[in-house]
Design a protein around this motif. Sequence first.
Motif, PDB file in Angstrom:
ATOM      1  N   UNK A  23      -4.125   9.356  19.007  1.00  0.00           N
ATOM      2  CA  UNK A  23      -4.692   8.746  20.213  1.00  0.00           C
ATOM      3  C   UNK A  23      -6.209   8.547  20.181  1.00  0.00           C
ATOM      4  N   UNK A  24      -7.010   9.530  19.741  1.00  0.00           N
ATOM      5  CA  UNK A  24      -8.469   9.283  19.724  1.00  0.00           C
ATOM      6  C   UNK A  24      -8.854   8.033  18.933  1.00  0.00           C
ATOM      7  N   UNK A  25      -8.213   7.837  17.779  1.00  0.00           N
ATOM      8  CA  UNK A  25      -8.517   6.649  16.984  1.00  0.00           C
ATOM      9  C   UNK A  25      -8.092   5.371  17.678  1.00  0.00           C
ATOM     10  N   UNK A  26      -6.941   5.401  18.368  1.00  0.00           N
ATOM     11  CA  UNK A  26      -6.474   4.223  19.115  1.00  0.00           C
ATOM     12  C   UNK A  26      -7.457   3.888  20.226  1.00  0.00           C
ATOM     13  N   UNK A  27      -7.892   4.905  20.967  1.00  0.00           N
ATOM     14  CA  UNK A  27      -8.835   4.658  22.065  1.00  0.00           C
ATOM     15  C   UNK A  27     -10.155   4.112  21.540  1.00  0.00           C
ATOM     16  N   UNK A  31     -11.729   0.494  22.409  1.00  0.00           N
ATOM     17  CA  UNK A  31     -13.096   0.398  22.925  1.00  0.00           C
ATOM     18  C   UNK A  31     -13.913  -0.680  22.247  1.00  0.00           C
ATOM     19  N   UNK A  32     -13.460  -1.105  21.059  1.00  0.00           N
ATOM     20  CA  UNK A  32     -14.139  -2.198  20.365  1.00  0.00           C
ATOM     21  C   UNK A  32     -14.064  -3.510  21.111  1.00  0.00           C
ATOM     22  N   UNK A  33     -13.233  -3.563  22.147  1.00  0.00           N
ATOM     23  CA  UNK A  33     -13.143  -4.767  22.975  1.00  0.00           C
ATOM     24  C   UNK A  33     -14.364  -4.946  23.871  1.00  0.00           C
ATOM     25  N   UNK A  34     -15.158  -3.870  24.002  1.00  0.00           N
ATOM     26  CA  UNK A  34     -16.293  -3.912  24.918  1.00  0.00           C
ATOM     27  C   UNK A  34     -15.924  -3.545  26.347  1.00  0.00           C
ATOM     28  N   UNK A 107      -0.277   1.629  13.783  1.00  0.00           N
ATOM     29  CA  UNK A 107      -0.819   1.780  15.139  1.00  0.00           C
ATOM     30  C   UNK A 107      -2.297   1.406  15.282  1.00  0.00           C
ATOM     31  N   UNK A 108      -3.111   1.814  14.319  1.00  0.00           N
ATOM     32  CA  UNK A 108      -4.541   1.497  14.432  1.00  0.00           C
ATOM     33  C   UNK A 108      -4.783  -0.004  14.269  1.00  0.00           C
ATOM     34  N   UNK A 109      -4.015  -0.646  13.384  1.00  0.00           N
ATOM     35  CA  UNK A 109      -4.133  -2.100  13.241  1.00  0.00           C
ATOM     36  C   UNK A 109      -3.707  -2.795  14.535  1.00  0.00           C
ATOM     37  N   UNK A 110      -2.672  -2.272  15.175  1.00  0.00           N
ATOM     38  CA  UNK A 110      -2.225  -2.853  16.445  1.00  0.00           C
ATOM     39  C   UNK A 110      -3.295  -2.709  17.507  1.00  0.00           C
ATOM     40  N   UNK A 111      -3.946  -1.540  17.558  1.00  0.00           N
ATOM     41  CA  UNK A 111      -5.016  -1.324  18.541  1.00  0.00           C
ATOM     42  C   UNK A 111      -6.188  -2.264  18.293  1.00  0.00           C
ATOM     43  N   UNK A 112      -6.518  -2.483  17.033  1.00  0.00           N
ATOM     44  CA  UNK A 112      -7.600  -3.418  16.698  1.00  0.00           C
ATOM     45  C   UNK A 112      -7.244  -4.836  17.124  1.00  0.00           C
ATOM     46  N   UNK A 113      -5.977  -5.234  16.900  1.00  0.00           N
ATOM     47  CA  UNK A 113      -5.538  -6.576  17.304  1.00  0.00           C
ATOM     48  C   UNK A 113      -5.614  -6.743  18.819  1.00  0.00           C
ATOM     49  N   UNK A 114      -5.260  -5.701  19.564  1.00  0.00           N
ATOM     50  CA  UNK A 114      -5.352  -5.764  21.032  1.00  0.00           C
ATOM     51  C   UNK A 114      -6.802  -5.932  21.463  1.00  0.00           C
ATOM     52  N   UNK A 115      -7.683  -5.135  20.868  1.00  0.00           N
ATOM     53  CA  UNK A 115      -9.107  -5.221  21.231  1.00  0.00           C
ATOM     54  C   UNK A 115      -9.666  -6.611  20.955  1.00  0.00           C
ATOM     55  N   UNK A 116      -9.293  -7.193  19.825  1.00  0.00           N
ATOM     56  CA  UNK A 116      -9.755  -8.538  19.482  1.00  0.00           C
ATOM     57  C   UNK A 116      -9.227  -9.564  20.475  1.00  0.00           C
ATOM     58  N   UNK A 117      -7.944  -9.436  20.854  1.00  0.00           N
ATOM     59  CA  UNK A 117      -7.355 -10.372  21.814  1.00  0.00           C
ATOM     60  C   UNK A 117      -8.040 -10.267  23.174  1.00  0.00           C
ATOM     61  N   UNK A 118      -8.329  -9.044  23.607  1.00  0.00           N
ATOM     62  CA  UNK A 118      -9.033  -8.860  24.891  1.00  0.00           C
ATOM     63  C   UNK A 118     -10.419  -9.469  24.813  1.00  0.00           C
ATOM     64  N   UNK A 119     -11.123  -9.198  23.740  1.00  0.00           N
ATOM     65  CA  UNK A 119     -12.494  -9.718  23.583  1.00  0.00           C
ATOM     66  C   UNK A 119     -12.520 -11.244  23.548  1.00  0.00           C
TER      67      UNK A 119
END
Length: 299
Positions: A23-27, A31-34, A107-119
């Motif tokens: 979870x810490x890494x996912x959060x 957070x990279x979404x800003x 999971x971490x790649x998925x979290x990065x993809x979500x952050x990019x989509x939000x940004x």
Amino acid sequence: MNSDDIAVLANPRAGRGRHRGLLPGVLERLGGSGRTVRLVSAGSGEEAEKACHRAVAEGVGALVAVGGDGTVHRAVQAVAGTGTGFGVVPAGTGNDFAAGTGVPADPLAAATAIATAVRDGRSTPIDLAKVTTAQDDVRWFGAVLAAGFDAIVNERANRMRWPRGPRRYDVAIMLELARLRPRRYRLVLDGVDHSFTGVLVAVGNCRSYGGGMLICPAADPTDGLLDVVVAASLGRGALVRLKPRLRRGTHQSDPQVGSYRARQVRIEAADIIGYADGERVAALPLVVSCEPGAVRLLL
């Protein structure tokens, strides 16, 4: 929460705890979404669902489910039909909705993809299935509804106190095989009667259930249709032999297996509790309809 926040529903027990330190890494990745990232706290599945509804009602910018299909199922009840962005970080035993919609398996790649989509302000419309019960309650699911032998096994396993873990399902399968009997199903697809006697009914928005069993191998969660797979009056041996073929998606070549596509499905049979995304829904009869683009997937 405000419209810039990302609300995160995380199930620490998902995947039998093997992603506990994730979870810490996912959060951090989210957070990279800003945006501000906030955890949704809940002590049970029911509390989790209510908390997700509150977050969406408060106007959260996005809701992210970290876990398996059960966690996704809880979260999707809140985002369905709302336009709120929805992210999935696959961290469960079964990640069938994620696999069926193209979410990265890591999971971490998925979290990065979500952050990019939000940004970037980007989302992908994905169909959901809407279930209406005999009491006019509404539930949504993303992957597959089981209304045959697999649903019966789930119901048996959920009543058992022993053994714990995956062995409970093995025992439940053996017990239910011993008392296997075909049922008469009233199956109506887009107003056309396809009633039959059999042992298996599945309605798929996505291809798989149970952690990769390709029960509806041609299902496409963007085509506005549900895939329906049925199996006729198989005996115990034939059903056991069919199960491994579900893993490969080759069961549809069996002459005892039929498949259809429809926008609306009505299923009726005695003594069956439907399970969707592995979660208990309600007793049949159920009406299932495909709702095109009902969720905006952050991908």
